[in-house]
Motif scaffolding. Structure first.
Motif, mmCIF file in Angstrom:
data_model
loop_
_atom_site.group_PDB
_atom_site.id
_atom_site.type_symbol
_atom_site.label_atom_id
_atom_site.label_comp_id
_atom_site.label_asym_id
_atom_site.label_seq_id
_atom_site.Cartn_x
_atom_site.Cartn_y
_atom_site.Cartn_z
ATOM 1 N N ASP A 184 -9.088 0.926 -12.102
ATOM 2 C CA ASP A 184 -7.684 0.683 -11.752
ATOM 3 C C ASP A 184 -6.791 1.817 -12.239
ATOM 4 O OD1 ASP A 184 -8.407 -1.698 -10.616
ATOM 5 O OD2 ASP A 184 -7.737 -2.943 -12.284
ATOM 6 N N ARG A 185 -7.039 2.273 -13.444
ATOM 7 C CA ARG A 185 -6.220 3.360 -14.007
ATOM 8 C C ARG A 185 -6.369 4.654 -13.206
ATOM 9 N NH1 ARG A 185 -8.755 1.726 -18.696
ATOM 10 N NH2 ARG A 185 -7.665 0.012 -19.655
ATOM 11 N N GLN A 186 -7.597 4.965 -12.789
ATOM 12 C CA GLN A 186 -7.814 6.175 -11.987
ATOM 13 C C GLN A 186 -7.091 6.071 -10.651
ATOM 14 O OE1 GLN A 186 -12.076 5.972 -11.904
ATOM 15 N NE2 GLN A 186 -12.323 7.547 -13.486
ATOM 16 N N ASP A 212 -1.237 -5.649 -14.237
ATOM 17 C CA ASP A 212 -2.006 -6.490 -15.153
ATOM 18 C C ASP A 212 -2.630 -5.642 -16.255
ATOM 19 O OD1 ASP A 212 -4.322 -5.331 -14.115
ATOM 20 O OD2 ASP A 212 -4.858 -7.056 -12.911
ATOM 21 N N GLY A 213 -3.394 -6.271 -17.100
ATOM 22 C CA GLY A 213 -3.957 -5.617 -18.276
ATOM 23 C C GLY A 213 -4.878 -4.449 -17.983
ATOM 24 N N GLY A 214 -5.385 -4.330 -16.769
ATOM 25 C CA GLY A 214 -6.261 -3.224 -16.413
ATOM 26 C C GLY A 214 -5.556 -1.879 -16.397
ATOM 27 N N MET A 229 2.464 -0.463 -1.199
ATOM 28 C CA MET A 229 1.499 0.618 -1.123
ATOM 29 C C MET A 229 0.105 0.025 -1.110
ATOM 30 S SD MET A 229 3.023 3.684 -1.208
ATOM 31 C CE MET A 229 1.548 4.604 -1.391
ATOM 32 N N ILE A 230 -0.741 0.643 -0.352
ATOM 33 C CA ILE A 230 -2.136 0.231 -0.269
ATOM 34 C C ILE A 230 -3.003 1.449 -0.569
ATOM 35 C CG2 ILE A 230 -3.961 -0.586 1.260
ATOM 36 C CD1 ILE A 230 -1.733 -1.964 2.878
ATOM 37 N N LEU A 231 -3.968 1.247 -1.429
ATOM 38 C CA LEU A 231 -4.944 2.291 -1.705
ATOM 39 C C LEU A 231 -6.288 1.617 -1.891
ATOM 40 C CD1 LEU A 231 -5.662 5.259 -2.309
ATOM 41 C CD2 LEU A 231 -5.203 4.748 -4.721
ATOM 42 N N VAL A 232 -7.198 1.859 -0.978
ATOM 43 C CA VAL A 232 -8.546 1.313 -1.065
ATOM 44 C C VAL A 232 -9.441 2.417 -1.610
ATOM 45 C CG1 VAL A 232 -10.478 0.348 0.230
ATOM 46 C CG2 VAL A 232 -8.136 -0.251 0.870
ATOM 47 N N THR A 233 -10.191 2.090 -2.657
ATOM 48 C CA THR A 233 -11.060 3.081 -3.290
ATOM 49 C C THR A 233 -12.489 2.563 -3.350
ATOM 50 O OG1 THR A 233 -10.700 2.177 -5.498
ATOM 51 C CG2 THR A 233 -9.172 3.888 -4.762
ATOM 52 N N ALA A 234 -13.382 3.438 -3.731
ATOM 53 C CA ALA A 234 -14.767 3.034 -3.961
ATOM 54 C C ALA A 234 -14.816 2.118 -5.177
ATOM 55 C CB ALA A 234 -15.640 4.272 -4.192
#
Length: 128
Positions: free
Chosen positions: A11-13, A35-37, A1-6
């Motif tokens: 990361d959680r959002q 990861d930890g994020g 899956m790929i999701l590019v965000t602003a």
């Protein structure tokens, strides 16, 4: 899956948007390494709402220097392969959808080269 965000999206959002899409598209996936994020309530939310196990791979505090962490090296290696595409090395795109399209393009080129190499070696082996 790929999701590019602003850049202002954490990361959680982003995971709260991407994980339901992942679950819908790939029903057989039940375990996701992160990861930890991604710690915190996201782990519980994924388990309760999506029936996904979100396993956080953490670096222990007693490690010094570079240490290969279980499963995280797969992501880093894959990102390294994608960065061979000049278009992805710099942020040329202004729209997230364009960035996603170029990531798909880069991954497709990588897979096509590997398939062609495998097909060529199989053809050579069958001639011998």
């Amino acid at each position: 899956m790929i999701l590019v965000t602003a850049a202002d999206v954490t990361d959680r959002q982003a995971a709260r948007v991407m994980l339901p899409r992942l679950r819908e598209r790939f029903r057989k996936i039940t375990l996701v390494w992160a990861d930890g994020g991604y710690t915190g309530g996201l782990v519980t939310w994924a388990k309760e709402k999506l029936w996904l196990t979100l396993e956080i791979v953490k670096r222990s505090d007693d490690m010094t220097g570079f240490v290969v962490l279980p499963r995280r090296w797969v992501v880093e290696r894959s990102l390294g392969w994608l960065m061979r595409s000049r278009r992805l090395v710099r942020d040329y795109e202004t729209q997230p959808a364009s960035s996603e399209a170029f990531i798909y393009w880069s991954a497709s080129m990588l897979m096509a080269r590997r398939l062609a190499r495998t097909a060529t070696s199989q053809a050579v082996n069958s001639l011998q």
